[in-house]
Design a protein around this motif. Sequence first.
Motif, PDB file in Angstrom:
ATOM      1  N   ALA A  20       0.830  -1.206   0.000  1.00 23.00           N
ATOM      2  CA  ALA A  20       0.000   0.000   0.000  1.00 23.00           C
ATOM      3  C   ALA A  20       0.864   1.256   0.000  1.00 23.00           C
ATOM      4  CB  ALA A  20      -0.930  -0.005   1.204  1.00 23.00           C
ATOM      5  N   LYS A  21       1.973   1.223   0.728  1.00 27.27           N
ATOM      6  CA  LYS A  21       2.851   2.392   0.811  1.00 27.27           C
ATOM      7  C   LYS A  21       3.582   2.629  -0.507  1.00 27.27           C
ATOM      8  CE  LYS A  21       6.345   4.516   3.781  1.00 27.27           C
ATOM      9  NZ  LYS A  21       7.184   4.348   4.993  1.00 27.27           N
ATOM     10  N   ALA A  62       1.070  -4.060  -5.599  1.00 25.36           N
ATOM     11  CA  ALA A  62       0.748  -2.660  -5.322  1.00 25.36           C
ATOM     12  C   ALA A  62       0.127  -1.992  -6.538  1.00 25.36           C
ATOM     13  CB  ALA A  62       2.014  -1.914  -4.904  1.00 25.36           C
ATOM     14  N   PHE A  66      -3.539  -1.843  -5.234  1.00 26.92           N
ATOM     15  CA  PHE A  66      -3.548  -0.638  -4.408  1.00 26.92           C
ATOM     16  C   PHE A  66      -3.428   0.649  -5.220  1.00 26.92           C
ATOM     17  CE2 PHE A  66      -2.239  -3.999  -1.475  1.00 26.92           C
ATOM     18  CZ  PHE A  66      -3.083  -3.752  -0.409  1.00 26.92           C
ATOM     19  N   ALA A 100      -3.999   6.058  -4.450  1.00 24.27           N
ATOM     20  CA  ALA A 100      -3.440   5.002  -3.607  1.00 24.27           C
ATOM     21  C   ALA A 100      -3.845   5.284  -2.162  1.00 24.27           C
ATOM     22  CB  ALA A 100      -1.917   4.965  -3.742  1.00 24.27           C
ATOM     23  N   PRO A 101      -3.782   4.271  -1.284  1.00 20.84           N
ATOM     24  CA  PRO A 101      -4.201   4.497   0.103  1.00 20.84           C
ATOM     25  C   PRO A 101      -3.283   5.470   0.833  1.00 20.84           C
ATOM     26  CG  PRO A 101      -4.073   2.143  -0.419  1.00 20.84           C
ATOM     27  CD  PRO A 101      -3.407   2.871  -1.538  1.00 20.84           C
ATOM     28  N   GLY A 105      -5.714   4.651   5.020  1.00 20.73           N
ATOM     29  CA  GLY A 105      -6.337   3.658   4.148  1.00 20.73           C
ATOM     30  C   GLY A 105      -7.334   4.218   3.155  1.00 20.73           C
TER      31      GLY A 105
END
Length: 214
Positions: A20-21, A62, A66, A100-101, A105
């Motif tokens: 996610a990052k 990702a 994400f 993206a988160p 989130g």
Amino acid sequence: MISQGESLHLDFKFEISDAAKIARSLVAFANTEGGKLLVGVKDNGSIAGVRSEEEFYMIQNAAHRFCQPEVHFTSKEWVLEGKKVLEINIPFSSDYPHRAPDSDGNFKAFIRVADENLLADGVMMKIWKKRKENKTIKFHYRETEEKLLKILRKEGKINTIRFMQLTGVSKYEVEHILSDLVILKILELKITGQQSWYFLNENADQLISDYRRE
């Protein structure tokens, strides 16, 4: 590339441990001008090497899960000092804005500024939307625009909060006016840190004169 250091188009990643990052980096490059991730390189440029084959699959995950919409990339492997470095190439995407988160989130749009990934603000979102709609933007010389231009000629720059304070105009309307003027190239947008600043373009007076005659 490593000797150039991190920049608008280059980001070093010691390791990939959070899909996610890393998605924030992918969308920031895709939303801005494209760029590269070098995985297995520390922030100071020293080569650590990719620690696991899983890191590539985490980037794939990702990009697919994400990033909304999905970000496409190509990859290449280098061996430096006996260590593997993974190069991820993310082109500018016509599907912008990608999201993206964030740390909570929530899916948000990110942009690349210098060597950072920052949240896109309301003005940037409106600029993207208007450009994608490809509608003709017309210059309106109303009291609010006149006041804005006077402030800019006196103070040199302005942000959305200052604009709202001096004119009493709503945030939505301020973002609408600023996004129009950026698209018309009357204003120049510069982002420093977490703040967006607006400056008069060097050709602003001529452009305003031309638009008012149309």
